[in-house]
Design a protein around this motif. Structure first.
Motif, mmCIF file in Angstrom:
data_model
loop_
_atom_site.group_PDB
_atom_site.id
_atom_site.type_symbol
_atom_site.label_atom_id
_atom_site.label_comp_id
_atom_site.label_asym_id
_atom_site.label_seq_id
_atom_site.Cartn_x
_atom_site.Cartn_y
_atom_site.Cartn_z
ATOM 1 N N LEU A 108 0.980 -0.818 -0.218
ATOM 2 C CA LEU A 108 0.436 -0.162 -0.046
ATOM 3 C C LEU A 108 0.334 1.538 -0.004
ATOM 4 O O LEU A 108 1.519 1.520 0.933
ATOM 5 C CB LEU A 108 -1.091 0.360 0.879
ATOM 6 C CG LEU A 108 -1.892 -1.291 1.202
ATOM 7 C CD1 LEU A 108 -2.528 -1.349 2.713
ATOM 8 C CD2 LEU A 108 -2.965 -1.219 0.290
ATOM 9 N N TYR A 109 0.468 2.646 -0.672
ATOM 10 C CA TYR A 109 1.230 3.838 -1.034
ATOM 11 C C TYR A 109 0.570 5.062 -0.400
ATOM 12 O O TYR A 109 1.579 5.601 -0.887
ATOM 13 C CB TYR A 109 1.262 3.095 -2.312
ATOM 14 C CG TYR A 109 2.549 2.475 -2.783
ATOM 15 C CD1 TYR A 109 3.736 1.772 -2.514
ATOM 16 C CD2 TYR A 109 1.744 1.152 -3.499
ATOM 17 C CE1 TYR A 109 4.143 0.994 -3.544
ATOM 18 C CE2 TYR A 109 2.611 -0.015 -4.161
ATOM 19 C CZ TYR A 109 3.837 0.391 -4.240
ATOM 20 O OH TYR A 109 4.738 -0.864 -4.223
ATOM 21 N N ASP A 110 -0.441 4.757 0.372
ATOM 22 C CA ASP A 110 -0.518 6.127 0.716
ATOM 23 C C ASP A 110 -1.431 5.920 2.035
ATOM 24 O O ASP A 110 -1.916 4.873 2.627
ATOM 25 C CB ASP A 110 -1.725 6.062 0.371
ATOM 26 C CG ASP A 110 -2.523 8.161 0.843
ATOM 27 O OD1 ASP A 110 -2.012 8.228 -0.382
ATOM 28 O OD2 ASP A 110 -3.194 8.195 0.846
ATOM 29 N N SER A 111 -0.968 6.744 3.303
ATOM 30 C CA SER A 111 -1.725 6.792 4.722
ATOM 31 C C SER A 111 -2.847 5.736 4.581
ATOM 32 O O SER A 111 -3.008 5.285 5.869
ATOM 33 C CB SER A 111 -1.348 7.662 4.619
ATOM 34 O OG SER A 111 -1.699 9.113 4.942
ATOM 35 N N ALA A 112 -4.004 7.065 3.689
ATOM 36 C CA ALA A 112 -5.361 6.268 3.980
ATOM 37 C C ALA A 112 -5.435 5.153 4.068
ATOM 38 O O ALA A 112 -6.101 4.533 4.785
ATOM 39 C CB ALA A 112 -5.514 7.662 3.044
ATOM 40 N N SER A 113 -5.002 4.738 2.588
ATOM 41 C CA SER A 113 -5.293 3.459 1.699
ATOM 42 C C SER A 113 -4.112 2.259 3.069
ATOM 43 O O SER A 113 -5.095 1.033 4.411
ATOM 44 C CB SER A 113 -4.104 2.899 1.056
ATOM 45 O OG SER A 113 -3.564 3.212 0.440
ATOM 46 N N ILE A 114 -2.805 2.599 4.397
ATOM 47 C CA ILE A 114 -2.838 1.760 5.094
ATOM 48 C C ILE A 114 -3.274 1.595 6.424
ATOM 49 O O ILE A 114 -3.936 0.639 7.100
ATOM 50 C CB ILE A 114 -1.695 2.846 5.306
ATOM 51 C CG1 ILE A 114 -0.400 2.359 3.906
ATOM 52 C CG2 ILE A 114 -0.497 1.944 6.953
ATOM 53 C CD1 ILE A 114 1.133 3.092 4.377
ATOM 54 N N ILE A 115 -4.466 3.307 6.825
ATOM 55 C CA ILE A 115 -4.917 3.548 8.423
ATOM 56 C C ILE A 115 -6.214 2.022 7.869
ATOM 57 O O ILE A 115 -6.165 1.669 8.656
ATOM 58 C CB ILE A 115 -5.516 4.575 8.476
ATOM 59 C CG1 ILE A 115 -4.138 5.439 9.054
ATOM 60 C CG2 ILE A 115 -6.298 4.960 9.110
ATOM 61 C CD1 ILE A 115 -3.979 7.330 8.624
ATOM 62 N N ARG A 116 -6.744 2.378 6.713
ATOM 63 C CA ARG A 116 -8.063 2.055 6.287
ATOM 64 C C ARG A 116 -7.696 0.338 6.734
ATOM 65 O O ARG A 116 -8.612 -0.329 6.953
ATOM 66 C CB ARG A 116 -8.448 1.600 5.422
ATOM 67 C CG ARG A 116 -10.048 1.115 4.643
ATOM 68 C CD ARG A 116 -10.431 1.127 4.117
ATOM 69 N NE ARG A 116 -11.617 0.678 3.765
ATOM 70 C CZ ARG A 116 -12.408 0.988 1.839
ATOM 71 N NH1 ARG A 116 -12.774 1.870 1.271
ATOM 72 N NH2 ARG A 116 -13.448 0.254 1.926
ATOM 73 N N TYR A 117 -6.505 -0.154 5.862
ATOM 74 C CA TYR A 117 -6.171 -1.754 6.007
ATOM 75 C C TYR A 117 -5.846 -2.157 7.158
ATOM 76 O O TYR A 117 -6.203 -2.934 7.623
ATOM 77 C CB TYR A 117 -5.288 -2.063 4.905
ATOM 78 C CG TYR A 117 -4.532 -3.911 5.055
ATOM 79 C CD1 TYR A 117 -5.015 -4.045 4.460
ATOM 80 C CD2 TYR A 117 -2.832 -3.311 5.165
ATOM 81 C CE1 TYR A 117 -4.706 -5.482 4.233
ATOM 82 C CE2 TYR A 117 -2.579 -4.596 5.774
ATOM 83 C CZ TYR A 117 -3.366 -5.888 4.863
ATOM 84 O OH TYR A 117 -2.875 -6.931 5.061
#
Length: 186
Positions: free
Chosen positions: A55-64
């Motif tokens: 994952l390459y974005d903080s938003a997607s990392i947090i969601r994941y």
């Protein structure tokens, strides 16, 4: 799980806070500007590797990370809007910061003037709201606190100019789990 990033990045800080709050085991791999340009198609930090997942974005990392720990957790549309609005201000502030490091200032660019106006308008809007002084905090609120803390650390804004936001940040700074991730500690 490996989180790549810098200690001073507010985006990375938000990810580190969520990982710690959810007690997720992860390896933090310090990654600088050059390394992120080589290892991430977004050419920025953070990025996360969890087995085959990249994952390459903080938003997607947090969601994941939240979905892995709590599959039923959902973010309200209002908090998502706050998260997005703060992200707009944060992105604009980071862009101006990096451009100014390269010697490009508002005297040379209407784009930079517009970014300053954007940040000021968002901060003014957010300062009109009442903010919680105790947790639990939402991701929109955590993103706001990470932005305010970073912007103050980098001398991008004067939080004292925004009484409601200053009080909110002061409350978060009194929390060890937030204070222990401050960029000045890197």
């Amino acid at each position: 799980m490996k989180l790549f990033g810098s200690y001073t990045s507010p985006y990375v800080r938000h990810c580190r806070i969520v990982l710690a709050q959810l007690r997720q085991d992860f390896q933090f791999i310090p990654t600088d500007y050059t390394q992120s340009a080589q290892q991430s198609p977004a050419k920025r930090v953070p990025f996360l590797q969890d087995g085959e997942v990249m994952l390459y974005d903080s938003a997607s990392i947090i969601r994941y990370v939240r979905e892995q720990a709590q599959p039923t957790s959902e973010q309200s549309v209002e908090d998502f809007d706050l998260f997005c609005m703060v992200n707009t201000a944060l992105d604009a502030t980071v862009n101006v910061f990096l451009l100014e490091r390269d010697g490009i200032t508002g005297e040379h660019s209407q784009y930079i003037v517009r970014q300053h106006e954007r940040v000021a308008a968002i901060l003014s809007e957010l300062n009109q709201r009442q903010w919680p002084l105790e947790g639990p905090y939402t991701d929109g609120q955590l993103r706001l606190a990470c932005f305010l803390s970073w912007a103050q650390f980098r001398e991008r804004i004067h939080v004292a100019d925004y009484a409601q936001l200053q009080q909110f940040l002061r409350a978060l700074n009194s929390q060890p789990w937030f204070a222990n991730t401050h960029p000045a500690l890197s």
